[in-house]
Design an enzyme around this catalytic site. Structure first.
Site, PDB file in Angstrom:
ATOM      1  N   GLY A  47       0.831  -1.195   0.000  1.00  0.00           N
ATOM      2  CA  GLY A  47       0.000   0.000   0.000  1.00  0.00           C
ATOM      3  C   GLY A  47       0.862   1.239   0.000  1.00  0.00           C
ATOM      4  O   GLY A  47       2.033   1.192   0.386  1.00  0.00           O
ATOM      5  N   GLN A  52       3.144   9.926   1.104  1.00  0.00           N
ATOM      6  CA  GLN A  52       4.417   9.208   1.162  1.00  0.00           C
ATOM      7  C   GLN A  52       5.311   9.511  -0.042  1.00  0.00           C
ATOM      8  O   GLN A  52       6.514   9.228   0.001  1.00  0.00           O
ATOM      9  CB  GLN A  52       4.180   7.700   1.261  1.00  0.00           C
ATOM     10  CG  GLN A  52       3.565   7.288   2.602  1.00  0.00           C
ATOM     11  CD  GLN A  52       3.406   5.784   2.692  1.00  0.00           C
ATOM     12  OE1 GLN A  52       2.418   5.241   2.221  1.00  0.00           O
ATOM     13  NE2 GLN A  52       4.386   5.112   3.284  1.00  0.00           N
ATOM     14  N   CYS A  98       5.970   0.062   7.572  1.00  0.00           N
ATOM     15  CA  CYS A  98       5.601   1.220   6.759  1.00  0.00           C
ATOM     16  C   CYS A  98       6.806   1.595   5.917  1.00  0.00           C
ATOM     17  O   CYS A  98       7.927   1.659   6.440  1.00  0.00           O
ATOM     18  CB  CYS A  98       5.193   2.378   7.668  1.00  0.00           C
ATOM     19  SG  CYS A  98       4.697   3.856   6.756  1.00  0.00           S
ATOM     20  N   LEU A  99       6.587   1.848   4.646  1.00  0.00           N
ATOM     21  CA  LEU A  99       7.687   2.214   3.756  1.00  0.00           C
ATOM     22  C   LEU A  99       8.339   3.529   4.187  1.00  0.00           C
ATOM     23  O   LEU A  99       9.476   3.797   3.829  1.00  0.00           O
ATOM     24  CB  LEU A  99       7.198   2.308   2.310  1.00  0.00           C
ATOM     25  CG  LEU A  99       6.683   0.989   1.711  1.00  0.00           C
ATOM     26  CD1 LEU A  99       6.108   1.231   0.327  1.00  0.00           C
ATOM     27  CD2 LEU A  99       7.787  -0.055   1.661  1.00  0.00           C
ATOM     28  N   HIS A 140      -4.470   1.575   7.577  1.00  0.00           N
ATOM     29  CA  HIS A 140      -3.103   2.123   7.625  1.00  0.00           C
ATOM     30  C   HIS A 140      -2.938   3.230   6.578  1.00  0.00           C
ATOM     31  O   HIS A 140      -2.413   4.314   6.885  1.00  0.00           O
ATOM     32  CB  HIS A 140      -2.110   0.979   7.381  1.00  0.00           C
ATOM     33  CG  HIS A 140      -0.673   1.391   7.358  1.00  0.00           C
ATOM     34  ND1 HIS A 140       0.252   0.924   8.265  1.00  0.00           N
ATOM     35  CD2 HIS A 140       0.011   2.219   6.514  1.00  0.00           C
ATOM     36  CE1 HIS A 140       1.433   1.467   7.992  1.00  0.00           C
ATOM     37  NE2 HIS A 140       1.318   2.249   6.926  1.00  0.00           N
ATOM     38  N   GLU A 141      -3.416   2.966   5.355  1.00  0.00           N
ATOM     39  CA  GLU A 141      -3.214   3.954   4.279  1.00  0.00           C
ATOM     40  C   GLU A 141      -4.043   5.213   4.500  1.00  0.00           C
ATOM     41  O   GLU A 141      -3.553   6.330   4.283  1.00  0.00           O
ATOM     42  CB  GLU A 141      -3.531   3.336   2.921  1.00  0.00           C
ATOM     43  CG  GLU A 141      -2.635   2.183   2.508  1.00  0.00           C
ATOM     44  CD  GLU A 141      -1.166   2.432   2.727  1.00  0.00           C
ATOM     45  OE1 GLU A 141      -0.719   3.584   2.638  1.00  0.00           O
ATOM     46  OE2 GLU A 141      -0.453   1.450   3.018  1.00  0.00           O
ATOM     47  N   HIS A 144      -2.575   7.701   6.802  1.00  0.00           N
ATOM     48  CA  HIS A 144      -1.536   8.569   6.230  1.00  0.00           C
ATOM     49  C   HIS A 144      -2.127   9.891   5.723  1.00  0.00           C
ATOM     50  O   HIS A 144      -1.459  10.920   5.726  1.00  0.00           O
ATOM     51  CB  HIS A 144      -0.832   7.869   5.056  1.00  0.00           C
ATOM     52  CG  HIS A 144       0.303   6.966   5.448  1.00  0.00           C
ATOM     53  ND1 HIS A 144       1.414   7.414   6.122  1.00  0.00           N
ATOM     54  CD2 HIS A 144       0.508   5.639   5.244  1.00  0.00           C
ATOM     55  CE1 HIS A 144       2.262   6.396   6.319  1.00  0.00           C
ATOM     56  NE2 HIS A 144       1.726   5.302   5.795  1.00  0.00           N
TER      57      HIS A 144
HETATM   58 NI    NI Z   1       2.656   3.426   5.780  1.00  0.00          NI
END
Ligand code: NI
Length: 183
Positions: A47, A52, A98-99, A140-141, A144
């Site tokens: 995701g 991000q 998380c990236l 989660h997304e 953000h």
């Molecule tokens: Ni994340």
């Protein structure tokens, strides 16, 4: 569809409230979504939210691989202006990464079942119910877009670990939770 640099924790863009997208059918939105999917797949992750890649706009992409979705597979999905409604009061613990926070995993409480709404790139309304890994990724997304990171949702930071030390985690605890997504 270039792969774009991913903003890491500490970058203020990750703490801003992202702006709604006025027209989901705008070709610029489609280009942004294509870049996001390319970046997600390159990472690789399951995701990605626009902040991000330093675009403070309300759009997320995600996917549920067959081996993560408890039998359910969801293809690459683009959601514009997403909204989540919990369908259960209970929250379940599951591992997340998380990236934007490389090298760490944490046990995060999330609603077990949700309904989410949003728009596709064709302007059509999307409405789905989700549970398990699918529900976790979407929560989660969408967080953000409101400047929220998974660390903020944790209620026990002793359950935040370095990825390479995860094998030390109690086997029973690991068995009771989801595999860690990278989102
Ligand atoms: Ni994340």
């Amino acid at each position: 569809m270039p792969v774009l640099p991913i903003a890491r924790m500490g970058n203020p863009v990750l703490r801003k409230i992202a702006q709604p997208i006025a027209d989901p059918t705008d070709p610029a939105v489609a280009r942004l979504a294509a870049d996001m999917i390319a970046t997600m797949l390159d990472a690789p992750g399951v995701g990605l939210a626009a902040p991000q890649i330093s675009e403070s706009r309300r759009i997320v992409v995600f996917r549920v691989p067959a081996d993560r979705g408890e039998g359910e597979e969801v293809a690459n999905t683009v959601l514009v202006n997403p909204v989540i409604e919990p369908l259960s009061d209970d929250k379940l613990l599951g591992w997340e990464g998380c990236l934007s926070i490389p090298g760490l995993r944490g046990l995060v409480p999330r609603y077990g079942r949700i309904r989410y709404r949003g728009f596709g790139l064709d302007g059509a309304r999307i409405e789905r119910e989700a549970s398990g890994f699918h529900a976790r990724v979407v929560q989660h997304e969408v967080d953000h877009l409101d400047g929220v990171l998974y660390l903020d949702r944790m209620d026990d930071l002793r359950l935040l670990v370095c990825t390479e030390e995860m094998h030390h985690i109690n086997a029973a605890l690991a068995a009771a939770t989801d595999a860690p997504p990278r989102t």
